[in-house]
Design a protein around this motif. Structure first.
Motif, PDB file in Angstrom:
ATOM      1  N   LEU A 121      -0.096   8.500  11.525  1.00  0.00           N
ATOM      2  CA  LEU A 121       0.097   7.641  13.044  1.00  0.00           C
ATOM      3  C   LEU A 121      -0.911   8.900  13.167  1.00  0.00           C
ATOM      4  N   GLY A 122      -2.068   8.321  13.380  1.00  0.00           N
ATOM      5  CA  GLY A 122      -3.286   9.025  13.705  1.00  0.00           C
ATOM      6  C   GLY A 122      -3.875   8.543  15.137  1.00  0.00           C
ATOM      7  N   LEU A 123      -3.084   8.894  16.244  1.00  0.00           N
ATOM      8  CA  LEU A 123      -3.227   8.548  17.915  1.00  0.00           C
ATOM      9  C   LEU A 123      -3.863   8.354  18.603  1.00  0.00           C
ATOM     10  N   LEU A 166      -1.912   6.515 -10.970  1.00  0.00           N
ATOM     11  CA  LEU A 166      -1.368   7.678  -9.918  1.00  0.00           C
ATOM     12  C   LEU A 166      -2.347   7.355  -8.985  1.00  0.00           C
ATOM     13  N   GLN A 167      -3.221   6.388  -8.275  1.00  0.00           N
ATOM     14  CA  GLN A 167      -4.274   6.977  -7.524  1.00  0.00           C
ATOM     15  C   GLN A 167      -4.011   6.129  -6.450  1.00  0.00           C
ATOM     16  N   VAL A 168      -3.340   6.297  -5.643  1.00  0.00           N
ATOM     17  CA  VAL A 168      -3.235   6.072  -4.149  1.00  0.00           C
ATOM     18  C   VAL A 168      -3.835   4.587  -3.578  1.00  0.00           C
ATOM     19  N   ARG A 169      -3.438   4.020  -2.922  1.00  0.00           N
ATOM     20  CA  ARG A 169      -3.717   2.573  -2.156  1.00  0.00           C
ATOM     21  C   ARG A 169      -3.408   3.124  -0.683  1.00  0.00           C
ATOM     22  N   ALA A 170      -5.134   2.785  -0.108  1.00  0.00           N
ATOM     23  CA  ALA A 170      -4.150   3.259   1.186  1.00  0.00           C
ATOM     24  C   ALA A 170      -5.455   2.272   2.163  1.00  0.00           C
ATOM     25  N   ALA A 171      -5.158   2.191   3.735  1.00  0.00           N
ATOM     26  CA  ALA A 171      -6.038   1.420   4.395  1.00  0.00           C
ATOM     27  C   ALA A 171      -5.820   2.189   5.529  1.00  0.00           C
ATOM     28  N   PHE A 172      -6.934   2.348   6.444  1.00  0.00           N
ATOM     29  CA  PHE A 172      -6.757   2.423   7.632  1.00  0.00           C
ATOM     30  C   PHE A 172      -7.730   1.119   8.992  1.00  0.00           C
ATOM     31  N   GLU A 185       9.989   0.482   2.870  1.00  0.00           N
ATOM     32  CA  GLU A 185       8.847  -0.455   3.482  1.00  0.00           C
ATOM     33  C   GLU A 185       8.387  -0.473   4.852  1.00  0.00           C
ATOM     34  N   PHE A 186       7.202  -0.985   5.649  1.00  0.00           N
ATOM     35  CA  PHE A 186       6.748  -1.049   6.769  1.00  0.00           C
ATOM     36  C   PHE A 186       5.254  -1.861   6.530  1.00  0.00           C
ATOM     37  N   GLU A 187       5.578  -2.388   7.607  1.00  0.00           N
ATOM     38  CA  GLU A 187       5.319  -3.755   7.927  1.00  0.00           C
ATOM     39  C   GLU A 187       4.434  -3.503   9.297  1.00  0.00           C
ATOM     40  N   VAL A 188       2.835  -3.576   8.998  1.00  0.00           N
ATOM     41  CA  VAL A 188       2.372  -2.377   9.820  1.00  0.00           C
ATOM     42  C   VAL A 188       1.443  -3.837   9.862  1.00  0.00           C
ATOM     43  N   ARG A 189       1.645  -4.978  11.590  1.00  0.00           N
ATOM     44  CA  ARG A 189       0.458  -5.977  12.296  1.00  0.00           C
ATOM     45  C   ARG A 189      -0.351  -4.899  13.036  1.00  0.00           C
ATOM     46  N   THR A 190      -1.197  -6.301  13.497  1.00  0.00           N
ATOM     47  CA  THR A 190      -2.697  -5.821  13.996  1.00  0.00           C
ATOM     48  C   THR A 190      -3.283  -7.447  15.057  1.00  0.00           C
ATOM     49  N   LEU A 204       0.557  -1.020  -0.301  1.00  0.00           N
ATOM     50  CA  LEU A 204       0.359  -0.373  -0.022  1.00  0.00           C
ATOM     51  C   LEU A 204       0.573   1.663   0.116  1.00  0.00           C
ATOM     52  N   ASP A 205       0.057   2.333  -0.174  1.00  0.00           N
ATOM     53  CA  ASP A 205       1.027   4.006  -0.379  1.00  0.00           C
ATOM     54  C   ASP A 205       1.056   3.985   1.317  1.00  0.00           C
ATOM     55  N   VAL A 206      -0.240   4.257   1.751  1.00  0.00           N
ATOM     56  CA  VAL A 206      -0.110   4.152   3.577  1.00  0.00           C
ATOM     57  C   VAL A 206      -1.460   3.457   3.922  1.00  0.00           C
ATOM     58  N   VAL A 207      -1.080   3.178   5.620  1.00  0.00           N
ATOM     59  CA  VAL A 207      -1.467   2.799   5.761  1.00  0.00           C
ATOM     60  C   VAL A 207      -1.606   3.520   7.200  1.00  0.00           C
ATOM     61  N   GLY A 208      -2.732   4.628   7.985  1.00  0.00           N
ATOM     62  CA  GLY A 208      -3.222   4.679   8.709  1.00  0.00           C
ATOM     63  C   GLY A 208      -3.496   4.191  10.182  1.00  0.00           C
ATOM     64  N   VAL A 209      -2.624   4.680  11.002  1.00  0.00           N
ATOM     65  CA  VAL A 209      -3.325   4.232  11.642  1.00  0.00           C
ATOM     66  C   VAL A 209      -4.053   4.907  12.710  1.00  0.00           C
ATOM     67  N   GLY A 210      -5.382   4.411  13.114  1.00  0.00           N
ATOM     68  CA  GLY A 210      -6.476   5.124  13.864  1.00  0.00           C
ATOM     69  C   GLY A 210      -6.931   5.533  12.114  1.00  0.00           C
ATOM     70  N   PHE A 211      -8.553   6.325  12.978  1.00  0.00           N
ATOM     71  CA  PHE A 211      -9.151   7.321  12.279  1.00  0.00           C
ATOM     72  C   PHE A 211     -10.316   7.918  12.840  1.00  0.00           C
ATOM     73  N   GLY A 212      -9.600   8.921  13.342  1.00  0.00           N
ATOM     74  CA  GLY A 212     -10.021  10.077  13.466  1.00  0.00           C
ATOM     75  C   GLY A 212     -11.044  11.060  13.323  1.00  0.00           C
ATOM     76  N   PRO A 213     -11.322  12.332  13.376  1.00  0.00           N
ATOM     77  CA  PRO A 213     -10.895  12.796  12.501  1.00  0.00           C
ATOM     78  C   PRO A 213      -9.602  13.009  11.606  1.00  0.00           C
TER      79      PRO A 213
END
Length: 440
Positions: free
Chosen positions: A169-171, A46-52, A151-156, A17-26
């Motif tokens: 990080l939107g903690l 050129l689209q951005v692939r993202a997950a939150f 690159e980064f790995e984000v584990r849940t 992905l291009d972006v992983v957002g941690v937290g989905f507040g405002p």
């Protein structure tokens, strides 16, 4: 097509992905909207692939603080999009139109909607935006992929592994309690206020204590005084009295998007001086209208001879003991040294918030330490020299470098646009290097 999920069913093995957002507040909601609007206007490649990833089961913004009649402290144009894109379909005006209240709101002649209405606006935007949001999922770890990898790995907590070029990080904020306080069903922070009050047994002692002197404390005092008409409310604070919030036009310029550039570029000593001078725009202050309402209520009680509202100025809580029947609170006056013992039904701590610790999710090598302190670039990247053209971005916790808007809604629209621009630039730089490497 919207992809809002509660698990890992949208995971594509090997996808970066291009972006992983941690937290989905405002803050990250504003970023998701900026990404959607970018994707709608650019070439497909050129689209951005993202997950939150959001730990709450659904979108919510301090639901325990949505007191009846409490209004926002920022003007509604400082919404999720307007300062970045005034034509966005996610503006507060667009929300009012969708809710068929636009004309009615205009007739209301206010820039400050209630907190409940603004919460509904945020929820409307969260349910409308085209974003992959993994609700009910907690991020346990963010780490780099190998040495020198971009690159980064984000584990849940569910074991899902997301690979991404950038982490945002939107903690959010964490409630602050005095070191001596033990949270319980009768002793709690104000961010849980409505939930906790609803669970309280019928008042036995007809007395509440509220610790704090800011907007939240005053709102809680007013709520308890109004909704428990037989109960005393004791507000304990170290000040002599409430201090009014400075929302005058010139002072409010400290929240302008341009102020971020000016403060970031200023010497640290000058930045610290200005932030200290203008703390009265946000910290430990109360709207003058609410101050006047509380003073009028207290004065009426003095005239009537039945006191229920008590402002315990220049005072501290010396000790607190809880049992099955209530809470015993000893309040000491710093003016004369005398101590009162109050038998209460509940104690509310309106003692503020602090930025969440980056150590909650970042591996040790990514997290700042005393030996390697926090370094943040103008585009909100953490330690960019170590991470290359993309990296970890902070949606909050940047007050000392970027100003008072760090933890507020005032600048989420512009900041999210700046973060997206930086992510796009980093991705393009990576592609350029890769093409150059292949040519060799």
């Amino acid at each position: 097509m919207r992809a809002v999920t509660t698990g890992s069913d949208h995971r594509i093995d090997g996808e970066v992905l291009d972006v992983v957002g941690v937290g989905f507040g405002p803050a990250n909601l504003a970023l998701a909207i900026a990404i959607e609007e970018h994707n709608e206007s650019c070439d497909p490649g050129l689209q951005v692939r993202a997950a939150f990833v959001e730990r709450q089961p659904q979108f919510g913004w301090h639901p325990g603080m949505l007191l009846e009649g409490a209004t926002m402290q920022i003007a509604f144009p400082k919404d999720l999009v307007t300062f970045r894109n005034p034509t966005s379909r996610y503006s507060f005006f667009a929300y009012l139109h969708a809710r068929q209240r636009l004309v009615d709101f205009v007739n209301h002649q206010t820039f400050f909607p209630t907190r409940r209405e603004f919460h509904d606006y945020l929820g409307w935007a969260a349910s409308t935006v085209d974003a992959d949001v993994r609700y009910g999922t907690t991020v346990t770890d963010v780490r780099r992929v190998g040495d020198g990898a971009e690159e980064f790995e984000v584990r849940t907590a569910t074991g899902e592994l997301l690979r991404t070029r950038a982490v945002v990080l939107g903690l959010g904020l964490r409630p602050v309690l005095p070191e001596w306080a033990t949270p319980s069903s009768r002793c709690f922070h104000n961010h849980q206020f409505l939930h906790r009050v609803a669970e309280l047994p019928a008042p036995k002692h007809q007395r509440f204590v509220v610790l704090g002197a800011g907007q939240s404390a005053a709102e809680v005092v007013q709520y308890l005084h109004t909704n428990f008409p037989a109960a005393e409310v004791h507000n304990v604070f170290s000040r002599y009295g409430y201090s009014p919030a400075d929302d005058s036009p010139y002072a409010n310029r400290i929240f302008d998007p341009s102020a971020v550039d000016e403060l970031y570029g200023a010497p640290q000593a000058e930045r610290d001086r200005l932030l200290a001078l203008h703390r009265g725009t946000n910290y430990s202050v109360v709207d003058i209208e609410l101050i006047n309402e509380l003073y009028a209520a207290e004065y009426r009680e003095r005239v009537d001879g039945r006191r229920r509202l008590f402002m315990r100025r220049s005072s501290t809580i010396e000790s607190m003991t809880e049992d099955e029947g209530g809470v015993e609170v000893r309040v000491r006056s710093n003016l004369d040294g005398l101590t009162d013992s109050l038998r209460c039904d509940a104690v509310v701590f309106a003692t503020g918030f602090e930025a969440a610790s980056l150590g909650e999710v970042l591996e040790a090598g990514l997290c700042p330490t005393a030996a390697a302190p926090l370094r943040i670039s103008r585009d909100y990247r953490l330690d960019t020299e170590a991470y290359g053209p993309v990296g970890v971005y902070l949606q909050g916790g940047t007050e000392r470098t970027h100003g008072l808007t760090s933890s507020l809604l005032s600048n989420v629209a512009v900041r999210s646009g700046e973060i997206l621009t930086s992510v796009l630039a980093g991705r393009e730089a990576t592609r350029t290097r890769q093409l150059a490497g292949r040519a060799l």
